[in-house]
Design a protein around this motif. Sequence first.
Motif, mmCIF file in Angstrom:
data_model
loop_
_atom_site.group_PDB
_atom_site.id
_atom_site.type_symbol
_atom_site.label_atom_id
_atom_site.label_comp_id
_atom_site.label_asym_id
_atom_site.label_seq_id
_atom_site.Cartn_x
_atom_site.Cartn_y
_atom_site.Cartn_z
ATOM 1 N N VAL A 153 0.793 -1.179 -0.078
ATOM 2 C CA VAL A 153 -0.002 -0.058 -0.104
ATOM 3 C C VAL A 153 0.854 1.240 0.006
ATOM 4 C CG1 VAL A 153 -1.751 1.372 1.349
ATOM 5 C CG2 VAL A 153 -1.652 -1.114 1.124
ATOM 6 N N VAL A 154 1.948 1.243 0.850
ATOM 7 C CA VAL A 154 2.913 2.526 0.910
ATOM 8 C C VAL A 154 3.464 2.678 -0.281
ATOM 9 C CG1 VAL A 154 4.882 3.304 1.994
ATOM 10 C CG2 VAL A 154 3.033 2.186 3.533
ATOM 11 N N GLY A 155 3.898 1.621 -0.980
ATOM 12 C CA GLY A 155 4.529 1.581 -2.157
ATOM 13 C C GLY A 155 3.810 2.174 -3.406
ATOM 14 N N ALA A 156 2.356 1.588 -3.324
ATOM 15 C CA ALA A 156 1.410 2.037 -4.452
ATOM 16 C C ALA A 156 1.092 3.538 -4.066
ATOM 17 C CB ALA A 156 0.223 1.322 -4.404
ATOM 18 N N HIS A 185 3.832 5.821 -5.535
ATOM 19 C CA HIS A 185 4.015 5.754 -7.076
ATOM 20 C C HIS A 185 2.925 6.756 -7.435
ATOM 21 C CE1 HIS A 185 6.370 2.319 -6.857
ATOM 22 N NE2 HIS A 185 6.650 2.600 -8.068
ATOM 23 N N ILE A 186 1.683 6.864 -6.719
ATOM 24 C CA ILE A 186 0.583 7.655 -7.335
ATOM 25 C C ILE A 186 1.128 9.004 -6.857
ATOM 26 C CG2 ILE A 186 -1.559 8.420 -6.452
ATOM 27 C CD1 ILE A 186 -2.340 5.605 -6.095
ATOM 28 N N VAL A 187 1.649 9.583 -5.721
ATOM 29 C CA VAL A 187 2.363 10.817 -5.528
ATOM 30 C C VAL A 187 3.382 11.107 -6.530
ATOM 31 C CG1 VAL A 187 3.663 12.232 -3.983
ATOM 32 C CG2 VAL A 187 1.745 10.756 -3.072
ATOM 33 N N LEU A 188 4.039 10.350 -7.051
ATOM 34 C CA LEU A 188 5.375 10.550 -8.085
ATOM 35 C C LEU A 188 4.561 10.864 -9.274
ATOM 36 C CD1 LEU A 188 8.023 8.320 -6.980
ATOM 37 C CD2 LEU A 188 7.968 10.531 -6.681
ATOM 38 N N THR A 202 1.412 11.976 -9.807
ATOM 39 C CA THR A 202 0.873 13.139 -9.934
ATOM 40 C C THR A 202 1.824 14.402 -9.944
ATOM 41 O OG1 THR A 202 -0.831 11.929 -8.474
ATOM 42 C CG2 THR A 202 -0.992 14.487 -8.544
ATOM 43 N N ALA A 203 2.837 14.020 -9.189
ATOM 44 C CA ALA A 203 3.896 15.388 -9.084
ATOM 45 C C ALA A 203 4.508 15.532 -10.522
ATOM 46 C CB ALA A 203 4.966 15.145 -8.226
ATOM 47 N N ALA A 204 4.705 14.278 -11.315
ATOM 48 C CA ALA A 204 5.387 14.488 -12.381
ATOM 49 C C ALA A 204 4.230 15.285 -13.708
ATOM 50 C CB ALA A 204 5.665 13.081 -12.940
ATOM 51 N N LEU A 205 3.223 14.747 -13.207
ATOM 52 C CA LEU A 205 2.080 15.274 -14.274
ATOM 53 C C LEU A 205 1.975 16.765 -13.973
ATOM 54 C CD1 LEU A 205 -0.740 12.382 -14.497
ATOM 55 C CD2 LEU A 205 0.850 13.264 -16.262
ATOM 56 N N LEU A 206 1.855 16.986 -12.808
ATOM 57 C CA LEU A 206 1.769 18.678 -12.560
ATOM 58 C C LEU A 206 2.948 19.384 -12.858
ATOM 59 C CD1 LEU A 206 -0.073 20.820 -10.891
ATOM 60 C CD2 LEU A 206 1.372 20.104 -8.818
ATOM 61 N N PHE A 207 4.056 18.819 -12.566
ATOM 62 C CA PHE A 207 5.246 19.651 -13.194
ATOM 63 C C PHE A 207 5.347 19.803 -14.548
ATOM 64 C CE2 PHE A 207 9.582 19.027 -15.385
ATOM 65 C CZ PHE A 207 9.927 20.169 -14.573
ATOM 66 N N PHE A 208 4.850 18.572 -15.511
ATOM 67 C CA PHE A 208 4.873 19.072 -17.080
ATOM 68 C C PHE A 208 3.745 19.762 -17.304
ATOM 69 C CE2 PHE A 208 7.372 14.961 -17.071
ATOM 70 C CZ PHE A 208 8.443 15.665 -17.846
ATOM 71 N N ALA A 209 2.703 19.777 -16.403
ATOM 72 C CA ALA A 209 1.431 20.803 -16.990
ATOM 73 C C ALA A 209 2.030 21.968 -16.725
ATOM 74 C CB ALA A 209 0.249 20.327 -16.410
ATOM 75 N N ILE A 210 2.826 22.473 -15.866
ATOM 76 C CA ILE A 210 3.388 23.839 -15.534
ATOM 77 C C ILE A 210 4.283 24.242 -16.624
ATOM 78 C CG2 ILE A 210 4.538 25.107 -13.889
ATOM 79 C CD1 ILE A 210 3.192 23.626 -11.599
ATOM 80 N N VAL A 211 5.213 23.063 -16.837
ATOM 81 C CA VAL A 211 6.339 23.554 -17.616
ATOM 82 C C VAL A 211 5.611 23.780 -19.199
ATOM 83 C CG1 VAL A 211 8.111 22.498 -18.942
ATOM 84 C CG2 VAL A 211 8.320 22.106 -16.375
ATOM 85 N N LEU A 212 4.862 23.035 -19.589
ATOM 86 C CA LEU A 212 4.270 23.486 -21.041
ATOM 87 C C LEU A 212 2.992 24.310 -20.740
ATOM 88 C CD1 LEU A 212 3.778 19.425 -21.853
ATOM 89 C CD2 LEU A 212 5.465 21.285 -22.854
ATOM 90 N N GLY A 213 2.684 24.832 -19.857
ATOM 91 C CA GLY A 213 1.882 26.040 -19.597
ATOM 92 C C GLY A 213 0.360 25.648 -19.694
#
Length: 52
Positions: free
Chosen positions: A28-31, A34-37, A39-50
């Motif tokens: 559960v902790v591992g899953a 991964h969900i947090v990572l 989500t953070a990656a998607l948010l990062f790319f959304a910000i970078v791509l504007g």
Amino acid sequence: MSVRSLEGELFGEPLTIPERVAAGLAAVVGAAGHIVLVTAALLFFAIVLGVV
């Protein structure tokens, strides 16, 4: 050789209840991690791509 003894040789002894609980918590902790990572990656790319 019985099926149970063959399973014991191949996979080791069955897990005890505390070991099953610990393995479940680790999964559960591992899953969740991964969900947090992801989500953070998607948010990062959304910000970078504007997008945001």
